[in-house]
Enzyme design. Structure first.
Site, PDB file in Angstrom:
ATOM      1  N   THR A   1      52.724 -11.896  45.486  1.00 17.49           N
ATOM      2  CA  THR A   1      53.770 -12.626  44.738  1.00 17.49           C
ATOM      3  C   THR A   1      53.633 -11.992  43.256  1.00 17.49           C
ATOM      4  O   THR A   1      52.684 -11.700  42.565  1.00 17.49           O
ATOM      5  CB  THR A   1      53.451 -14.128  44.696  1.00 17.49           C
ATOM      6  OG1 THR A   1      53.965 -14.358  45.981  1.00 17.49           O
ATOM      7  CG2 THR A   1      54.237 -14.898  43.778  1.00 17.49           C
TER       8      THR A   1
ATOM      9  N   GLY B   1      49.498 -17.890  45.051  1.00 16.09           N
ATOM     10  CA  GLY B   1      48.257 -18.726  45.868  1.00 16.09           C
ATOM     11  C   GLY B   1      48.865 -19.175  46.935  1.00 16.09           C
ATOM     12  O   GLY B   1      50.072 -19.141  47.466  1.00 16.09           O
TER      13      GLY B   1
HETATM   14  N1  ASP Z   1      52.565 -18.966  46.457  1.00 15.99           N
HETATM   15  C1  ASP Z   1      53.387 -18.054  47.161  1.00 15.99           C
HETATM   16  C2  ASP Z   1      53.779 -19.075  48.252  1.00 15.99           C
HETATM   17  O1  ASP Z   1      53.106 -19.838  48.776  1.00 15.99           O
HETATM   18  C3  ASP Z   1      52.361 -17.029  47.691  1.00 15.99           C
HETATM   19  C4  ASP Z   1      51.860 -16.155  46.890  1.00 15.99           C
HETATM   20  O2  ASP Z   1      51.605 -16.571  45.707  1.00 15.99           O
HETATM   21  O3  ASP Z   1      51.284 -15.019  47.115  1.00 15.99           O
HETATM   22  O4  ASP Z   1      54.976 -18.924  48.886  1.00 15.99           O
END
Ligand code: ASP
Length: 313
Positions: free
Chosen positions: A182, A233
């Site tokens: 992300t 996260g």
């Molecule tokens: N926080 C994002 C989600 O849960 C994923 C990530 O941060 O990689 O969609």
């Protein structure tokens, strides 16, 4: 810069997750750091000319959305149906306005649509078909077929996850490792204004319709006059703990420094509850915090003293 201006500050992330140093080749590490550097430059070009933090975080996130190594825009993960559903949000700390989109499938740069929701609609969050229909009215928002987001790496990750699902009991505990890449940015411009932006493809093999923390103001993204935050996260934990706002609130009401606040939430509270991830934050004085509880977080920054670097571990 005017005589009252302050040095600008920019921090970006390309996701926290299970990044084992031994599994990352030197060539990959170089390529990732080059991408991060290029994204920093996109934001810096705006900030150095006295441009707004809002424009800078959008530009940095657009750059990261375009790089297939990150889980946002091109290179987004697949959901359980083998499609891509993208989420993004942006917040202007100087006025408290925000815009977000969730579950969009044909918008090349979801962060641009999130900003359009903020500036050209009466709303904060538009989802799936409604967001796409809103995008239909905006010629500046480029559209692509869902397959445009495809990459072999993400396809393999989906196959791996689905194979794992067939052999392991699915419980909340084994979602760890499904996210990775992300993107987000936080900035303070020379006028002292803060902004934050975050964009993602979500979690590999997520259920169709699943929305994570990224497009939720207060969970994945927050900016006010004192602090700007972008998170990455395991989204469900970030939602349940209103992580981005909690970091800002600890500064506003608790008197914590941004480093203390971010550390308390990301490295102490989240792991205690069973979640993990990271965040980048900047405060009105230009201090940057980038804590993570995972093995690594792709990140880059330009400090108030002009220092500039990228890091993974
Ligand atoms: N926080 C994002 C989600 O849960 C994923 C990530 O941060 O990689 O969609």
């Amino acid at each position: 810069m005017t005589s009252t201006s302050r040095p600008f500050v920019l921090a970006i992330h390309g996701g926290a997750g299970v990044i084992e140093r031994a599994q990352l080749s030197e060539a990959d590490e170089r390529a990732i750091r080059a991408d991060l550097h290029a994204a920093l430059q996109s934001g810096q070009a705006i900030l150095a000319q006295g441009g707004s933090a809002l424009d800078a975080v959008e530009a940095a996130v657009v750059a990261l959305e375009e790089f297939p190594r990150f889980n946002a825009g091109k290179g987004s993960v697949y959901n359980a149906q083998g499609r891509h559903e993208l989420d993004a949000s942006i917040m202007d700390g100087s006025c408290g306005r925000a815009g977000a989109v969730a579950g969009v499938e044909t918008v090349r740069n979801p962060i641009r649509l999130a900003r359009a929701v903020m500036e050209h609609s009466a709303h904060v969050l538009l989802i799936s078909r409604g967001a796409e229909e809103f995008a239909d009215t905006l010629p500046q928002v480029e559209r692509v077929a869902n397959g445009w987001f495809d990459t072999d790496t993400r396809r393999q990750q989906l196959q791996l996850e689905q194979a794992r699902e067939r052999t392991e009991a699915v419980d909340a505990g084994n979602l760890r490792g499904r996210y990775f890449g992300t993107v987000g940015a936080v900035a303070r411009d020379v006028h002292g204004h803060l902004a934050a932006a975050t964009s993602t493809g979500g979690m590999t093999n997520k259920r169709y319709g699943r929305v994570g923390d990224t497009p939720l103001i207060g969970a994945g993204t927050w900016a006010d006059r004192q602090v700007a935050v972008s998170c990455t996260g395991w989204g469900e934990y970030f939602i349940r703990n209103a992580v981005a706002h909690d970091i800002a609130a600890r500064v506003a009401y608790g008197g914590a420094t941004v480093a203390e606040a971010a550390d308390q939430v990301i490295r102490q509270q989240l792991p205690r509850l069973g979640g993990d991830g990271g965040a980048i934050a900047v405060d009105e004085q230009g201090n940057i915090a980038m804590p993570f509880s995972t093995s690594g977080m792709y990140r880059g920054w330009i400090g108030a003293d002009g220092s500039q670097d990228t890091a993974i571990f």
